[in-house]
Design an enzyme around this catalytic site. Structure first.
Site, PDB file in Angstrom:
ATOM      1  N   GLU A 296       0.812  -1.216   0.000  1.00  0.00           N
ATOM      2  CA  GLU A 296       0.000   0.000   0.000  1.00  0.00           C
ATOM      3  C   GLU A 296       0.849   1.271   0.000  1.00  0.00           C
ATOM      4  O   GLU A 296       0.398   2.319  -0.462  1.00  0.00           O
ATOM      5  CB  GLU A 296      -0.961  -0.016   1.208  1.00  0.00           C
TER       6      GLU A 296
ATOM      7  N   GLY B 251     -12.505  -4.151   1.252  1.00  0.00           N
ATOM      8  CA  GLY B 251     -13.561  -4.951   0.644  1.00  0.00           C
ATOM      9  C   GLY B 251     -14.817  -4.100   0.504  1.00  0.00           C
ATOM     10  O   GLY B 251     -15.114  -3.275   1.369  1.00  0.00           O
TER      11      GLY B 251
ATOM     12  N   ILE C 239     -12.953 -10.322   5.839  1.00  0.00           N
ATOM     13  CA  ILE C 239     -14.330 -10.750   5.580  1.00  0.00           C
ATOM     14  C   ILE C 239     -14.451 -11.304   4.155  1.00  0.00           C
ATOM     15  O   ILE C 239     -14.163 -10.620   3.171  1.00  0.00           O
ATOM     16  CB  ILE C 239     -15.320  -9.568   5.776  1.00  0.00           C
TER      17      ILE C 239
ATOM     18  N   MET D  62      -9.385  -3.454   7.959  1.00  0.00           N
ATOM     19  CA  MET D  62      -8.887  -3.954   9.245  1.00  0.00           C
ATOM     20  C   MET D  62      -8.069  -2.930  10.056  1.00  0.00           C
ATOM     21  O   MET D  62      -7.416  -3.319  11.019  1.00  0.00           O
ATOM     22  CB  MET D  62      -8.055  -5.229   9.004  1.00  0.00           C
ATOM     23  N   GLU D  63      -8.083  -1.656   9.648  1.00  0.00           N
ATOM     24  CA  GLU D  63      -7.259  -0.675  10.363  1.00  0.00           C
ATOM     25  C   GLU D  63      -7.922   0.683  10.604  1.00  0.00           C
ATOM     26  O   GLU D  63      -7.616   1.358  11.600  1.00  0.00           O
ATOM     27  CB  GLU D  63      -5.933  -0.408   9.594  1.00  0.00           C
TER      28      GLU D  63
ATOM     29  N   ASP E 252     -11.750  -6.115  -3.375  1.00  0.00           N
ATOM     30  CA  ASP E 252     -12.570  -7.340  -3.401  1.00  0.00           C
ATOM     31  C   ASP E 252     -13.971  -6.975  -2.903  1.00  0.00           C
ATOM     32  O   ASP E 252     -14.188  -5.857  -2.443  1.00  0.00           O
ATOM     33  CB  ASP E 252     -11.941  -8.417  -2.500  1.00  0.00           C
TER      34      ASP E 252
HETATM   35  N1  SAH Z   1      -2.947 -11.483   1.955  1.00  0.00           N
HETATM   36  C1  SAH Z   1      -2.447 -10.836   3.159  1.00  0.00           C
HETATM   37  C2  SAH Z   1      -3.541 -10.572   4.166  1.00  0.00           C
HETATM   38  C3  SAH Z   1      -4.453  -9.466   3.738  1.00  0.00           C
HETATM   39  S1  SAH Z   1      -5.574  -8.990   4.982  1.00  0.00           S
HETATM   40  C4  SAH Z   1      -1.363 -11.714   3.782  1.00  0.00           C
HETATM   41  O1  SAH Z   1      -1.394 -12.916   3.584  1.00  0.00           O
HETATM   42  O2  SAH Z   1      -0.498 -11.168   4.456  1.00  0.00           O
HETATM   43  C5  SAH Z   1      -6.470  -7.731   4.123  1.00  0.00           C
HETATM   44  C6  SAH Z   1      -5.911  -6.325   4.158  1.00  0.00           C
HETATM   45  O3  SAH Z   1      -6.597  -5.519   3.221  1.00  0.00           O
HETATM   46  C7  SAH Z   1      -6.127  -5.617   5.493  1.00  0.00           C
HETATM   47  O4  SAH Z   1      -5.081  -4.715   5.732  1.00  0.00           O
HETATM   48  C8  SAH Z   1      -7.475  -4.901   5.311  1.00  0.00           C
HETATM   49  O5  SAH Z   1      -7.451  -3.580   5.814  1.00  0.00           O
HETATM   50  C9  SAH Z   1      -7.728  -4.853   3.803  1.00  0.00           C
HETATM   51  N2  SAH Z   1      -8.907  -5.579   3.298  1.00  0.00           N
HETATM   52  C10 SAH Z   1      -9.178  -5.708   1.976  1.00  0.00           C
HETATM   53  N3  SAH Z   1     -10.276  -6.459   1.781  1.00  0.00           N
HETATM   54  C11 SAH Z   1     -10.746  -6.807   2.999  1.00  0.00           C
HETATM   55  C12 SAH Z   1     -11.846  -7.608   3.442  1.00  0.00           C
HETATM   56  N4  SAH Z   1     -12.657  -8.204   2.564  1.00  0.00           N
HETATM   57  N5  SAH Z   1     -12.028  -7.772   4.774  1.00  0.00           N
HETATM   58  C13 SAH Z   1     -11.186  -7.177   5.655  1.00  0.00           C
HETATM   59  N6  SAH Z   1     -10.121  -6.428   5.296  1.00  0.00           N
HETATM   60  C14 SAH Z   1      -9.876  -6.243   3.973  1.00  0.00           C
END
Ligand code: SAH
Length: 230
Positions: A12, A78, A152, A172-173, A196
């Site tokens: 990011e 998301g 999610i 998530m932040e 997504d």
């Molecule tokens: N693929 C990563 C994990 C990603 S977690 C790994 O394996 O390290 C998702 C990140 O993108 C988080 O920082 C959150 O803020 C954001 N995000 C995007 N889509 C999301 C969703 N559907 N639910 C929750 N957070 C989401």
């Protein structure tokens, strides 16, 4: 003016570091902070690592140690709102914690005593963002962003969050950054480009669109730095 730009994941903030090229790296609290001068602005860039605790820690450091007077968050999210599609930009008007639950004591979801459910983003920064979107002929949506320590990827859960918090997007932040900024009196702006739809295929979509959506968000944040500086 001192401005912090933060993300959660390296992907990011990479478009920002690529753009600036020259910066100093400061190590603190097991993290790296990238400092540079852009026009008249002292910019500090950092990614927190994923989740509310990491994000709250990084936001506090950006403010208390690096003296940030404004905080801009850039990242991906998301979509909950059906009108939000991959690559679309959404700015938070307000943020909630969807996973905060002491409802057994009669409190609403997302609430703990002496706090509030929704934290509002800074109106002036939102106004600047809307003006930039207009100038660049970009669509910038805005609404409620729901934050929690969960990725999610489930239609039912997503629908529950939409109904309970009237949320448009999920990540998530954001809310934890909002709480820190509000408590410390620092205006903040939280921008997300959709990666997504928080549904059954969100895991695949996220991996596919993380980079492109991160860039869309980061490019917009760069335009904000130009405008804030004016
Ligand atoms: N693929 C990563 C994990 C990603 S977690 C790994 O394996 O390290 C998702 C990140 O993108 C988080 O920082 C959150 O803020 C954001 N995000 C995007 N889509 C999301 C969703 N559907 N639910 C929750 N957070 C989401």
């Amino acid at each position: 003016m001192k401005i912090a730009v933060m993300g959660a994941m390296i992907e990011e903030i990479t478009p920002l570091l690529d753009k600036f090229k020259e910066y100093k790296v400061v190590e603190f609290a097991q993290n790296q902070f990238y400092t540079l001068k852009y026009k008249n602005i002292d910019v500090t860039i950092a990614y927190s690592k994923i989740g509310k605790v990491n994000a709250a820690l990084t936001a506090s450091i950006l403010i208390n140690r690096f003296g940030a007077e404004k905080l801009l968050f850039s990242g991906v999210a998301g979509a909950i709102d059906k009108n939000l599609h991959i690559g679309d930009l959404i700015a938070a008007e307000g943020l909630v914690q969807h996973d905060l639950d002491i409802t057994v004591f009669g409190h609403p979801y997302g609430f703990v005593p002496e706090s509030k459910i929704l934290i509002k983003a800074d109106e002036k920064l939102l106004k600047i963002a809307r003006e930039i979107a207009k100038t660049l002929n970009l669509t910038l949506k805005s609404g409620i962003i729901a934050t929690g320590d969960q990725f999610i990827c489930n239609g039912l859960k997503k629908e529950w969050i939409r109904k309970t918090f009237n949320a448009n997007a999920i990540e998530m932040e954001g809310a934890s950054v909002a709480f820190v900024c509000e408590a410390l009196g620092v205006p903040f702006f939280i921008l997300r480009a959709i990666s997504d739809a928080a549904d059954a295929k969100a895991g695949f979509d996220f991996d596919e669109f993380l980079q492109s959506s991160s860039k869309i968000s980061a490019d917009f944040i760069l335009s904000m730095l130009d405008k804030i500086e004016e």
